[in-house]
Write an enzyme that holds these catalytic residues in place. Structure first.
Site, short mmCIF file in Angstrom:
data_model
loop_
_atom_site.label_atom_id
_atom_site.label_comp_id
_atom_site.label_asym_id
_atom_site.label_seq_id
_atom_site.Cartn_x
_atom_site.Cartn_y
_atom_site.Cartn_z
N GLN A 134 49.59 47.76 17.52
CA GLN A 134 48.96 48.36 18.69
C GLN A 134 47.48 48.61 18.41
O GLN A 134 47.14 49.30 17.45
CB GLN A 134 49.67 49.68 19.03
CG GLN A 134 48.89 50.65 19.91
CD GLN A 134 48.72 50.17 21.33
OE1 GLN A 134 47.65 49.69 21.70
NE2 GLN A 134 49.75 50.28 22.14
N ARG A 144 45.40 50.38 20.01
CA ARG A 144 44.98 51.75 20.30
C ARG A 144 45.52 52.70 19.24
O ARG A 144 46.71 52.76 19.00
CB ARG A 144 45.53 52.16 21.68
CG ARG A 144 45.00 53.48 22.17
CD ARG A 144 45.31 53.61 23.65
NE ARG A 144 44.71 54.79 24.19
CZ ARG A 144 45.40 55.84 24.63
NH1 ARG A 144 46.70 55.83 24.57
NH2 ARG A 144 44.78 56.89 25.12
N SER A 192 53.41 65.78 33.61
CA SER A 192 53.75 64.92 34.74
C SER A 192 55.14 64.31 34.58
O SER A 192 55.94 64.29 35.52
CB SER A 192 52.70 63.81 34.88
OG SER A 192 53.08 62.88 35.87
N GLN A 203 56.59 54.51 35.94
CA GLN A 203 56.34 53.12 35.59
C GLN A 203 57.06 52.77 34.29
O GLN A 203 56.84 53.39 33.26
CB GLN A 203 54.84 52.87 35.42
CG GLN A 203 54.50 51.42 35.12
CD GLN A 203 53.01 51.20 34.96
OE1 GLN A 203 52.24 52.15 34.99
NE2 GLN A 203 52.60 49.96 34.76
N GLU A 237 52.93 52.84 25.14
CA GLU A 237 53.19 53.75 24.02
C GLU A 237 52.84 55.20 24.37
O GLU A 237 53.51 56.12 23.94
CB GLU A 237 52.41 53.32 22.77
CG GLU A 237 52.70 54.23 21.57
CD GLU A 237 52.08 53.74 20.28
OE1 GLU A 237 51.90 54.57 19.36
OE2 GLU A 237 51.78 52.53 20.18
N ARG A 238 51.81 55.38 25.17
CA ARG A 238 51.44 56.75 25.54
C ARG A 238 52.55 57.41 26.36
O ARG A 238 52.86 58.59 26.16
CB ARG A 238 50.11 56.76 26.31
CG ARG A 238 49.57 58.16 26.55
CD ARG A 238 48.17 58.14 27.07
NE ARG A 238 48.05 57.38 28.31
CZ ARG A 238 46.96 57.36 29.06
NH1 ARG A 238 45.89 58.03 28.68
NH2 ARG A 238 46.91 56.65 30.17
N ASN A 293 45.31 48.12 27.66
CA ASN A 293 44.40 49.21 27.29
C ASN A 293 42.99 48.99 27.80
O ASN A 293 42.33 49.92 28.26
CB ASN A 293 44.40 49.38 25.77
CG ASN A 293 45.65 50.06 25.25
OD1 ASN A 293 45.96 51.17 25.65
ND2 ASN A 293 46.39 49.39 24.40
N ALA A 311 40.69 51.20 30.37
CA ALA A 311 39.58 51.83 29.64
C ALA A 311 40.09 52.84 28.62
O ALA A 311 39.48 53.88 28.39
CB ALA A 311 38.61 52.51 30.63
#
Length: 300
Positions: free
Chosen positions: A51, A53, A67, A75, A95-96, A129, A133
């Site tokens: 990854q 990021r 949230s 999603q 992944e986030r 990503n 941004a």
């Protein structure tokens, strides 16, 4: 678990927009259903080790966790069957969401299983990503470097597939030639990509970077500072060596971007001979360079 249909093999030449379009097309049908989506236990989902990021801000993760706790994961994640561990799934994109869902103590996550190879996994992770941004300049440049080193993609080909200009990719790759302390300032946000670009050809980028951060200089001020610092080079050396032409400087920059190391070309117009100097920062860099040179010319 229903077996997803197999997809034809695709490469970067097809374009990342097409890869992402495949996913989008499978998430909904005319009845609003999601035939390719399924629920997977969260403990069977693992992150992608490649990854691009690396930084996940605490504030953003906390907001996403709240949230998800209130509305769930809207999603689905894009995953593939983990080639390194049977019975698990490797994250391609999302992944986030996976990290935030763990914090929200969810037991299952909606996923779309795709038949992506290693190249496509990296490509989709980068494009997701970049489109959002979410990558800092160092992470974005490292992603491009992975595509070049591991899969042999050229800057031109990446520019076409990612919808970026070649100069944008080349400029980011040049940032990786900076000293590690400057890269860390860039990674943390203390320096912007514009600041860092002004330091690429500087004699003392670390010292200039610290001065830029300490004084809170703008990009224009940083460029002026780097320009003023250039006369510190030995005057005798300058007088002996003629100024390099534009083509030589561009070639130096392109080679530096391709290798991730500082490159200097000294060409003698009279004899047609010259010297190519590659500067490495560590033994790992030297080992990587030797590996690339020894791989050159091998049959496919």
């Amino acid at each position: 678990m229903a077996e997803p249909k197999k997809l034809e093999r695709r490469g970067l030449g097809r374009g990342l927009s097409a890869l992402m379009a495949d996913v989008a097309a499978d998430t909904t049908d005319t009845g609003g259903q999601r035939p390719a989506e399924t629920l997977v236990p969260i403990e069977k989902i693992v992150p992608n080790p490649d990854q691009p990021r690396r930084s996940f801000t605490e504030e953003a993760l906390a907001e996403l966790t709240d949230s998800i706790r209130a509305k769930g994961v809207i999603q689905p994640l894009i995953v593939r069957r983990n080639p390194r561990r049977e019975g698990t799934f490797e994250i391609v994109a999302g992944e986030r969401r996976w990290r935030a869902a763990q914090r929200a103590q969810l037991h299952e996550l909606p996923v779309i299983v795709r038949d992506f190879d290693d190249t496509e996994v990296l490509e989709v992770a980068i494009i997701e990503n970049i489109q959002r941004a979410d990558l800092n300049p160092v992470e974005e440049a490292a992603g491009y470097r992975q595509l070049m080193d591991r899969f042999g993609h050229t800057q031109e080909r990446m520019a076409q597939a990612l919808g970026k200009s070649r100069s944008h990719i080349a400029n980011l790759l040049r940032l990786l030639t900076l000293p590690e302390d400057v890269i860390e300032m860039l990674r943390s946000g203390a320096l912007t990509a514009g600041h860092a670009r002004a330091l690429v050809t500087a004699d003392d980028p670390s010292g200039l970077a610290r001065e830029i951060v300490r004084k809170g200089l703008s990009v224009r001020e940083a460029e002026a500072l780097a320009k003023r610092a250039k006369p510190k080079t030995s005057t005798s050396r300058v007088s002996q060596a003629p100024a390099k032409d534009a083509d030589t400087r561009v070639l130096e920059s392109d080679l530096a971007a391709a290798l991730g190391m500082k490159v200097s070309i000294d060409h003698d117009e009279a004899t047609g001979s010259g010297r190519l100097t590659v500067s490495y920062r560590s033994l790992d860099d030297l080992d990587d360079l030797c590996g690339r040179l020894s791989a050159t010319g091998r049959p496919d």
